[in-house]
Scaffold this active site. Structure first.
Site, PDB file in Angstrom:
ATOM      1  N   GLY A 261       0.679  -1.237  -0.326  1.00  0.00           N
ATOM      2  CA  GLY A 261       0.176   0.117  -0.490  1.00  0.00           C
ATOM      3  C   GLY A 261       0.429   1.259   0.030  1.00  0.00           C
ATOM      4  O   GLY A 261       2.007   1.317  -0.433  1.00  0.00           O
TER       5      GLY A 261
ATOM      6  N   ASP B  74      -5.375  -7.920  -7.978  1.00  0.00           N
ATOM      7  CA  ASP B  74      -4.241  -7.401  -6.667  1.00  0.00           C
ATOM      8  C   ASP B  74      -3.542  -6.310  -6.292  1.00  0.00           C
ATOM      9  O   ASP B  74      -2.307  -7.497  -6.659  1.00  0.00           O
ATOM     10  CB  ASP B  74      -4.853  -8.721  -6.130  1.00  0.00           C
ATOM     11  CG  ASP B  74      -5.850  -9.770  -5.896  1.00  0.00           C
ATOM     12  OD1 ASP B  74      -6.791  -9.163  -6.024  1.00  0.00           O
ATOM     13  OD2 ASP B  74      -6.138 -10.609  -5.932  1.00  0.00           O
ATOM     14  N   LEU B  75      -4.100  -6.081  -6.148  1.00  0.00           N
ATOM     15  CA  LEU B  75      -3.141  -4.981  -5.368  1.00  0.00           C
ATOM     16  C   LEU B  75      -1.374  -4.742  -4.617  1.00  0.00           C
ATOM     17  O   LEU B  75      -1.876  -5.244  -3.965  1.00  0.00           O
ATOM     18  CB  LEU B  75      -3.657  -3.094  -5.040  1.00  0.00           C
ATOM     19  CG  LEU B  75      -2.754  -2.199  -4.852  1.00  0.00           C
ATOM     20  CD1 LEU B  75      -2.188  -1.392  -6.226  1.00  0.00           C
ATOM     21  CD2 LEU B  75      -2.650  -0.254  -3.798  1.00  0.00           C
ATOM     22  N   ASP B  76      -0.524  -4.817  -5.801  1.00  0.00           N
ATOM     23  CA  ASP B  76       0.851  -5.190  -4.613  1.00  0.00           C
ATOM     24  C   ASP B  76       0.672  -7.152  -4.628  1.00  0.00           C
ATOM     25  O   ASP B  76       1.559  -6.898  -3.523  1.00  0.00           O
ATOM     26  CB  ASP B  76       1.458  -4.127  -3.778  1.00  0.00           C
ATOM     27  CG  ASP B  76       1.073  -3.213  -3.650  1.00  0.00           C
ATOM     28  OD1 ASP B  76       1.153  -2.403  -4.506  1.00  0.00           O
ATOM     29  OD2 ASP B  76       0.796  -2.219  -2.446  1.00  0.00           O
ATOM     30  N   GLU B  77       0.070  -7.345  -5.081  1.00  0.00           N
ATOM     31  CA  GLU B  77       0.222  -8.663  -5.229  1.00  0.00           C
ATOM     32  C   GLU B  77       0.106  -9.819  -6.562  1.00  0.00           C
ATOM     33  O   GLU B  77       0.096 -10.461  -6.045  1.00  0.00           O
ATOM     34  CB  GLU B  77      -1.549  -9.644  -4.355  1.00  0.00           C
ATOM     35  CG  GLU B  77      -1.942  -9.081  -2.897  1.00  0.00           C
ATOM     36  CD  GLU B  77      -1.690  -9.284  -2.084  1.00  0.00           C
ATOM     37  OE1 GLU B  77      -0.558 -10.184  -2.322  1.00  0.00           O
ATOM     38  OE2 GLU B  77      -1.351  -8.910  -0.854  1.00  0.00           O
TER      39      GLU B  77
END
Lengths: 290, 290, 290, 290
Positions: free
Chosen positions: D208, D233-236
Site C-alpha cells: 500500500g 490485486d494491488l501489490d499482490e
C-alpha cells in the site's frame, strides 16, 4: 547522517586530528558551547586511546554563523593548538566546487551529474573536462560547462598545462570519472587540490590496465571497484570506498565490464558524497570515513 | 537445486564436457531416455557455441539404478566418445569421502562438522588430520576419527608420508580447513584426489602470508575469503567461491581476522557442498559452477 | 568498534538520553575529564537538534575505576539530572549474564555458545533452558548448565513459573534462540530483564507462524530474519538487526528454512553482541544501534 | 547469460512448460537438432520430477532462422502438443516494444532510458506516457516520444482510454516506472500485454501507500524494493525481483526514500531486462526466472 540536501545554512563542520590525550572531547565541545553552537552530529576515532592518533568530525549549528566564524576560529586556535591538534573549520553553506575529468565512458559522469541535479551531492560543478567530445552534449544538457582538452602529444604536458589553467582557482577537488590518461607527477604537484579516482577493480587485486580481462582470466567469482585519492603511486592511493558484484563462469570479459560499470558509478558516487561532506580524513595511506 | 538431504537413491549425476557442436544435448538426453531415466535437473554452459567448450551436468533418476549402471555407461561410451566428449557418471546414493586437514583454528572445521551432522553435506568424513591436538576432543564428539600428525621435521616429508598413508584409498577429496602447512609438490603429485583450500583473502589480492595484516595496512574497505583447488602454484589454483565482508578504519588487524573467520567458514562450506554434489568442473585454471 | 575480547578492565560505558539541548556533549565530556577518565569511543544521535531526543554512548577508561565509580555516579547525577537527562553507567569489566531459551533447533544456540567460547561475546552464560532435551549434551560440552523445563500443560503457567524461578536474580538478559513457545504477558511482566528474540522472517513481512512456507507461497526472491526485543505484541517489538539471503524459484519451503537458519544465527549473534556491549538503546518501538 | 547486446540474429528463444514426464528434454532437443539448430543455452526447472510442472528455456541459433521458423513451429506443434506441453517460440532478432508510464519521479525512467541507449536492454521504446510534464524534455533528449495524459477526472476512465489508445498495437509490454495512479481492473482487462511495476518496499512488507514512512515508524534496518507483474490485486502480483539496502536509526523517512530510489531503479532494470529476454515465466502467483 541526515542528507546534505537539508538546510545547511548556519552549520559548520569541524575536523580535528592529532595525538590522542585525555580531555580533547571536552575541550572541543566547550569551544562549540561557549560560541553558542549546538552540536548536530559528532563522530570520532582513536587509533589507540593511549598514545594513538585522534580524529573527530563535529557538525554544529550556530545562528549567524558567518559573522561568528572569525571568533570561533580564534577560539579553536587558542584551545586546540596548545594540545598539538590540527583542525579545519568549514562553513557548510558553501558547497565545494568539483571538476570532473572523463574520457569516453559516460556511466560515472552521468551518475554524478544526475545525483547533483537531484540535490544529493553538496557541490557545484563548474566544469567537465574531457580528452574526447562524445559526452559534451549530455554534459551541457545539465547546464554544466564542457571543455575539450585532447591528449594528443606524446608527453601530454601541453594537455596537462591546459587542464591546470582551467582548474586553477576554480575548483576545490577533482574527480577522475574514468579518465583514461595517467597524470604526471608534475601535474599532481601543481594541481593543489585533492583528486579522487575510480579504479575498475577491487584493489589491490588487478592493479594496472585491463582489470576485467585479467579478472576473467583468473576466474574470480566477484568483481569490484575502488575509489581512492590519487597519489604519485598509481593505484596505490588511500582507499575511500570499495564494493563488489557477483559474477559467474558464464560472464565474458565484456560482461564483467558492463556489470562492473554499475559498481563503479555507485562506489565513486559514495566517495564523492563523503568527500564533499568532509567525512573522509586521510591518515597516511589510509582513510578514516565518518 | 533441491537440497542434497533429500533422497538420492536411484539418482545419477552425469558430467559431460568437450568441444561444442550441434546435437550434444539431444544425444545426451536420448541416452537418458532410452535407459528409462528421468531428468531431474540439467545445467549446461558453452564457452562459445561455435568452436567453444561445452559443459553439462545432468541429474537423472532411474529405478534400480545400481543394476542398470553398467549398461548406461556402455551406452554413454558408444554415444559420446565418437563426439569427442569426456564424461563421468556418479551414483548419487554413494556419498563422497572427505578428509579434513586443520591446524589450530577451529572455525572452518566445526562449521563443516556441524553442517555434516545437520545433513547438509552429502559426504562421509572418515578422518580429520591435524598437526596440533587442540581440536581433537571437538572432532571426536562428532563421532569422527582424529589423527595427530605433527609437522616437526624441517622438510616435512615424514609428516606428509604419514598423511598420505592415512588418506590412501580412504578418501575422495581433501579439505584444507585452515591447514597452515604448505604441502610439497611431491605430496600433490601423489595424493591422487582433489584438494580444496580456503585462503583468507579476496584472491588475487594479498596472495601469501598475513593477508589480514596487509589488508589493514592497505586500508581496504572490504575483506574477503577465497576457496580454490590446490595446485603447485600457491594461491593460484582454480577459484570455486569467494565472498567479502565490510570493514572500517576502526577495525584492527585482529578485528579483521575475527570477522574474516565468518566469511571463511561460509565460503569454504559452499565450495565443499558444491564439490561434493559434482557442481564444480575444472576448466584450465578456472571453474564452471552449476 | 574494537572487539570486546580486548581488555575492558577499568572501562565504563555511559549511556545518556533525554531532550536535546545545546551543551550536553560538553557537560558529559567535562564529567569524564574531571574524573580522570579518557574517552575511548563516543557515539551520539539526535532525532532533531532542535527539540528532538538526544542519545549518547561514551566508553571511557579510568585507572582504578571500581573505586572511583561512586564518585563518578554522584557527579553524573549532579550534572545531568538538572538537564533532564537519564543515564546509566556500566562497569565493562563485569560481563552481562545471559540465559538462552531454546526448543529443538540448535543452529542459533550452538552459534552463541561457540562465539562465546571463542571470546567474541562479552557475557557469561549461567544457563540454557529448553522444553526439549535434544541439545542437552551439546550444551554441557561447552561447560554450560542445561535445564529441561517441559511445556506440557495447556496453560504453560507451571513451566513459566519454573523458568522464572531459574532466571530470577541470575541473569541480566534472556535470548530466545528459536524458542517455539509464546510467553504469556504475565511472564513478561515478571521476568524483569530484557528478552531478545529471533524471528525467521524479514519483519514486518510474514508475522506469525510458518514464515518460510508463506514466503515460498508468495514467491519472494529474498528471505530474511529479524532480531527484536520481546514485547507483549507478538513480533512487534523494537527491531535490533535484520538481514536477508537470496533465494530462487527452485528452492522448496524446506530449502528456505535450511538457508534461513544461516541468516538467523548471524542476525541473532549480532543483536546479542550489540546488546551485551550496551550499543542498543530502545526508543519507543525503535532502536538506536551505535 | 551472454549479454543481449551481442548479435542475436538467427537466434530463437523457445519456452516450454507443462506437466513433467520422462523424455521431454530429449524431445525438445531433437526438434532443435533436426531443424539444424544449435543450442546456445538451456535452463530448466521441474517443481517435482514425479508429477510436477516442467519449465524450460532454450536459446538456439539456426542460419536463415526467419525462413525456417514456420517449419520449426510446425515440428514443435507435432512433437510437444501430444505431450501436453505449451510452448512459445520467439525470434530474438526482433526486440520487444516497451512503453513506460511514469509520474514525477525520474530515477527509474532515466535508468531505463540510459541502459537502453547503452545497448543493455533488448527493447525498443516507442513511447513514454506521463500524467505530468516534468520529464518530457529528458525523455525527448533520448529520442523517445513523450505523451502527456493528465489524470484529472475523478474516475480516471478518460485518461485510461487515452493511454489504451496510445498503447494499442504498438507495444509488447508496459513498465510502470513509479507511475502513481492505480489502474482500474477494466484497464488491465483491456491492455492485453504484461505490465511490470516497481513497488517501493520489500513486499509483502508495507503493502500500500507510504512504505518509507511506515518503514521508518517500524524501525526496520533494511529497506527494499520489489518488481512484480501487475494483477488486479494491488501489490499482490507475481514477484520478478527484489533487493534491499541497509539503513540505520539516523535515516529519516526522507533519507529512506532517497536511498530507496537506488534500489528501485536497480530492481526494476533487472526485472525489465529479464522479461525482455524471455527469462521470466509466470507460474500461478509466482515466477520462474532463468
Amino acid at each position: 547522517m541526515a542528507l546534505h540536501s537539508q538546510a545547511q545554512k548556519d552549520q559548520a563542520c569541524l575536523i580535528v586530528h592529532g595525538p590522542d590525550r585525555p580531555g580533547i572531547v571536552s575541550s572541543v565541545a566547550a569551544v562549540v558551547t561557549r560560541n553558542q553552537g549546538n552540536i548536530v552530529s559528532l563522530d570520532q576515532y582513536s587509533s589507540d586511546p593511549t598514545g594513538g592518533d585522534f580524529f573527530q568530525r563535529v557538525v554544529f549549528s550556530r545562528p549567524d554563523l558567518t559573522v561568528a566564524l572569525p571568533e570561533i576560529e580564534a577560539d579553536l586556535g587558542r584551545t586546540l593548538e596548545p594540545l598539538g591538534l590540527a583542525w579545519t573549520l568549514t562553513d557548510r553553506s558553501v558547497p565545494k566546487r568539483m571538476a570532473i575529468l572523463v574520457s569516453t565512458s559516460d556511466h560515472c559522469l552521468l551518475e554524478l551529474l544526475w545525483r547533483h541535479r537531484r540535490g544529493e551531492l553538496p557541490v557545484t560543478i563548474p566544469m567537465v573536462i574531457s580528452n574526447h567530445t562524445n559526452t559534451a552534449e549530455d554534459v551541457r544538457s545539465f547546464g554544466v560547462p564542457f571543455f575539450h582538452v585532447p591528449s594528443l602529444d606524446p608527453d601530454k604536458s601541453h594537455a596537462e598545462a591546459q587542464i591546470l589553467k582551467l582548474l586553477e582557482g576554480n575548483v576545490d577537488f577533482v574527480v577522475l570519472a574514468r579518465y583514461m590518461q595517467i597524470l604526471s607527477p608534475e601535474f599532481l604537484d601543481r594541481v593543489g587540490v585533492p583528486l579522487i579516482n575510480i579504479h575498475h577493480s577491487f584493489l589491490p587485486a588487478f592493479i594496472g590496465a585491463a582489470p576485467y580481462r585479467r579478472a576473467k582470466e583468473r576466474g574470480v567469482k566477484l568483481i569490484g571497484a575502488t575509489s581512492h585519492y590519487v597519489t604519485k603511486d598509481l593505484d596505490e592511493g588511500p582507499i575511500i570506498e570499495q564494493d563488489v558484484a557477483r559474477v559467474t563462469h558464464a560472464h565474458t570479459a565484456t560482461d564483467l565490464q558492463a556489470r562492473g560499470a554499475y559498481v563503479e558509478r555507485a562506489v565513486l558516487s559514495r566517495a564523492v558524497e563523503w568527500h564533499a561532506e568532509d567525512r573522509v580524513i586521510r591518515h597516511g595511506n589510509q582513510t578514516i570515513v565518518f
